[in-house]
Design an enzyme around this catalytic site. Structure first.
Site, PDB file in Angstrom:
ATOM      1  N   GLY A 226      -6.229   7.962 -40.964  1.00  0.00           N
ATOM      2  CA  GLY A 226      -7.754   8.298 -40.239  1.00  0.00           C
ATOM      3  C   GLY A 226      -8.758   9.506 -41.286  1.00  0.00           C
ATOM      4  O   GLY A 226      -8.064  10.030 -42.280  1.00  0.00           O
ATOM      5  N   SER A 227      -9.429  10.336 -40.969  1.00  0.00           N
ATOM      6  CA  SER A 227     -10.787  10.634 -40.891  1.00  0.00           C
ATOM      7  C   SER A 227     -10.172  11.736 -40.725  1.00  0.00           C
ATOM      8  O   SER A 227      -9.230  12.167 -39.677  1.00  0.00           O
ATOM      9  CB  SER A 227     -11.985  10.597 -40.750  1.00  0.00           C
ATOM     10  OG  SER A 227     -12.077  10.626 -39.312  1.00  0.00           O
ATOM     11  N   THR A 228      -9.928  13.018 -41.849  1.00  0.00           N
ATOM     12  CA  THR A 228     -10.153  14.690 -41.332  1.00  0.00           C
ATOM     13  C   THR A 228     -10.602  14.871 -39.925  1.00  0.00           C
ATOM     14  O   THR A 228      -9.992  15.490 -39.071  1.00  0.00           O
ATOM     15  CB  THR A 228      -9.975  15.431 -42.008  1.00  0.00           C
ATOM     16  OG1 THR A 228      -9.388  14.851 -43.389  1.00  0.00           O
ATOM     17  CG2 THR A 228      -9.276  16.892 -41.790  1.00  0.00           C
ATOM     18  N   ALA A 229     -12.222  14.036 -39.673  1.00  0.00           N
ATOM     19  CA  ALA A 229     -12.676  14.305 -38.965  1.00  0.00           C
ATOM     20  C   ALA A 229     -11.906  14.822 -36.855  1.00  0.00           C
ATOM     21  O   ALA A 229     -11.801  15.172 -36.320  1.00  0.00           O
ATOM     22  CB  ALA A 229     -13.938  14.629 -38.546  1.00  0.00           C
ATOM     23  N   THR A 230     -11.062  12.923 -37.196  1.00  0.00           N
ATOM     24  CA  THR A 230     -10.866  12.798 -36.162  1.00  0.00           C
ATOM     25  C   THR A 230      -9.470  12.774 -36.258  1.00  0.00           C
ATOM     26  O   THR A 230      -8.912  13.079 -34.994  1.00  0.00           O
ATOM     27  CB  THR A 230     -10.123  10.744 -36.031  1.00  0.00           C
ATOM     28  OG1 THR A 230     -11.901  10.679 -36.270  1.00  0.00           O
ATOM     29  CG2 THR A 230      -9.230  10.349 -35.142  1.00  0.00           C
ATOM     30  N   GLY A 231      -8.162  12.768 -37.232  1.00  0.00           N
ATOM     31  CA  GLY A 231      -7.158  14.215 -36.811  1.00  0.00           C
ATOM     32  C   GLY A 231      -7.629  15.213 -36.241  1.00  0.00           C
ATOM     33  O   GLY A 231      -5.965  16.024 -35.660  1.00  0.00           O
ATOM     34  N   GLU A 248      -1.747  11.318 -41.719  1.00  0.00           N
ATOM     35  CA  GLU A 248      -2.615  11.267 -43.197  1.00  0.00           C
ATOM     36  C   GLU A 248      -4.372  11.296 -42.856  1.00  0.00           C
ATOM     37  O   GLU A 248      -4.248  10.128 -42.380  1.00  0.00           O
ATOM     38  CB  GLU A 248      -1.278  10.137 -43.664  1.00  0.00           C
ATOM     39  CG  GLU A 248      -1.767  10.368 -44.802  1.00  0.00           C
ATOM     40  CD  GLU A 248      -2.768   8.893 -45.452  1.00  0.00           C
ATOM     41  OE1 GLU A 248      -3.852   8.699 -45.729  1.00  0.00           O
ATOM     42  OE2 GLU A 248      -2.518   7.339 -45.431  1.00  0.00           O
ATOM     43  N   CYS A 282      -7.123   5.241 -48.907  1.00  0.00           N
ATOM     44  CA  CYS A 282      -7.445   7.275 -49.011  1.00  0.00           C
ATOM     45  C   CYS A 282      -6.998   7.165 -50.363  1.00  0.00           C
ATOM     46  O   CYS A 282      -7.154   8.568 -50.366  1.00  0.00           O
ATOM     47  CB  CYS A 282      -6.199   7.465 -47.281  1.00  0.00           C
ATOM     48  SG  CYS A 282      -6.845   6.899 -46.201  1.00  0.00           S
TER      49      CYS A 282
END
Length: 479
Positions: A226-231, A248, A282
């Protein structure tokens, strides 16, 4: 799409959806009609699922690799037997058409990845074997894996998480995206026809479920796409339980077309490298750098494909591009293209919503005469709009491609393979493709660098990533 496939999709839906008057309505991505009702489970439900998975895991691991592989093959057979019904449900929920590199393709990838994982052999690695010491490195199950999936390839990416985890003896608790829970839960129900109870459990709910899953003390490994922010939030929330992570995250993949390349020879592959799944991938190509000498030819070739590719409701067998999956993503694409237009970029084709097709359709868009610094170049659009950027010096193009804090994939396009390889080694990304973009193989490791995440999936490395290592050390040949 046949009536029998639609009936099969309905039957699958009836198995997993919430009762009448309960749950959350899930819309058809193309028509916005309600497909069904997703269960909305609670943190208490998640806690119970993790406890059940933890109780089932030791017996599952004790079955051994060979028996688990047999059961993964049986799960692949079950997916194949239900592929048309699952593809129908996936097409409606996610929006991707049945044909092209879309819904049927995704179901085929699910069973292929399961079969590949079932067939990989993990042997102990002999580290030292001499007269004084024999030491081996072995891999054992991590325990309970929390799998948090996205909405763009909801079935395939879930299998990327589930397949290796089960193969190595873990139990798996899956949290599907709130946007696409129905197709994932339906696939899990099909797999659970052949798997032992509680080794694979789906929990459908809101973001609080994902937050609890990554921080739960009894989760040993978290896999997230998912998103970098959620990661980043998952990294923070997993600190308390020290769960191992495979992340990822977002990408803004660059492609570089070298001088001397034939535009006609690469145009089709360039287009699908960017527009696969309507750009909602992605590892799709998100920005393309083209040398001055062939710039206009490449732009024209891409525009010709974009202006004629069939787009519409995914259940229409003729279409190969569909809508954006959700309003939030549609708004991002619309904003980025509008910003490019305001900056003076040239909208070669597309550049507007296709309102006659439905609420979330956007025409395939090629944007030329745009530079780094524009939002459409610097931000991940995750949709059907490709900026094509002119360059005159290859070193400059490499620097610009590497200039963002992402590094999932990249590609180099050239008539000379050696020249392409020389450039590829200088790209800062987990994968670099030559004369293609985004193709994946279940035996070839895949993962990002920089803010695109860390950890590898697929193949032997992917199995090791969902395991814990143990060194067994004893007397050597003398002893």
């Amino acid at each position: 799409m046949s009536e029998s496939a639609a009936a099969a999709a309905t039957a699958l839906l009836d198995r997993i959806q919430a009762p009448e008057g309960a749950g959350r309505d899930i819309p058809d991505a193309a028509t916005r009609e309600v497909i069904g009702r997703a269960p909305v489970q609670t943190v208490a439900d998640l806690d119970d699922a993790i406890a059940r998975a933890g109780a089932a895991q030791p017996a599952w691991e004790a079955l051994g690799h060979a028996r688990r592989s047999e059961l993964l093959l049986a799960a692949a057979d079950a997916i194949d037997a239900n592929a048309e019904g699952l593809a129908h449900l996936l097409s409606r929920e996610q929006g991707k058409p049945l044909n092209g590199p879309n819904a049927r393709f995704e179901l085929g990838a699910c069973s292929a990845w399961l079969r590949t994982n079932a067939g990989i052999v993990i042997e102990p690695e002999v580290l030292v074997d001499d007269e004084t010491l024999h030491a081996e490195l072995v891999y054992k199950a991590a325990g309970v894996v929390g799998a948090i999936g996205p909405w763009n390839w909801p079935l395939m990416i879930s299998i990327w998480q589930i397949g290796p985890s089960l193969r190595m003896g873990n139990a798996v608790v899956v949290k599907p995206s709130e946007y696409t829970p129905l197709s994932v839960l339906a696939m899990l129900s099909v797999m659970n026809e052949v798997l032992p109870a509680d080794v694979l459990i789906g929990v459908s709910g809101d973001r609080e479920i994902g937050a609890r899953l990554s921080s739960h003390p009894d989760i040993d490994k978290v896999m997230f796409t998912g998103s970098t922010a959620t990661g980043r939030k998952i990294i923070e929330s997993s600190a308390g339980n020290l769960a191992r992570l495979t992340l990822e995250l977002g990408g803004n993949d660059a492609g570089i077309v070298l001088p001397g390349t034939d535009p006609a020879a690469i145009a089709e592959d360039l287009f699908w490298g960017a527009f696969i799944n309507t750009g909602q991938t992605c590892a799709a190509m998100k920005r393309l750098y083209v040398h001055d000498s062939i710039y206009e030819e490449v732009v024209d070739a891409l525009a010709a494909i974009a202006s004629t590719v069939p787009i519409g409701n995914g259940l229409d067998e003729r279409n190969v591009l569909g809508p954006l999956q959700n309003r939030a993503q549609f708004d991002i694409v619309e904003r980025l293209v509008a910003d490019a237009r305001e900056r003076g970029a040239r909208i070669v084709t597309g550049g507007e919503a296709a309102t006659e097709l439905g609420e979330l359709f956007y025409r395939p868009t090629i944007v030329a005469d745009i530079e780094d610094g524009a939002a459409l170049v610097d931000e991940e659009q995750f949709g059907p709009a490709l900026p094509v950027i002119r360059y005159s010096d290859v070193d400059e193009a490499i620097a610009r491609a590497n200039g963002l804090d992402v590094g999932l994939g990249a590609s180099v396009w050239a008539s000379d393979p050696e020249a392409a390889r020389a450039v590829a080694t200088r790209m800062q990304s987990g994968t670099v493709w030559i004369n293609s973009h985004g193709g994946l193989h279940p035996m070839v490791p895949f993962g990002g660098v920089k803010s695109s995440g860390y950890g590898l999936e697929f193949g032997v490395e992917g199995l090791k990533s969902v395991a814990v290592s143990q060194v067994v050390s004893g007397p050597g040949r003398k002893g």
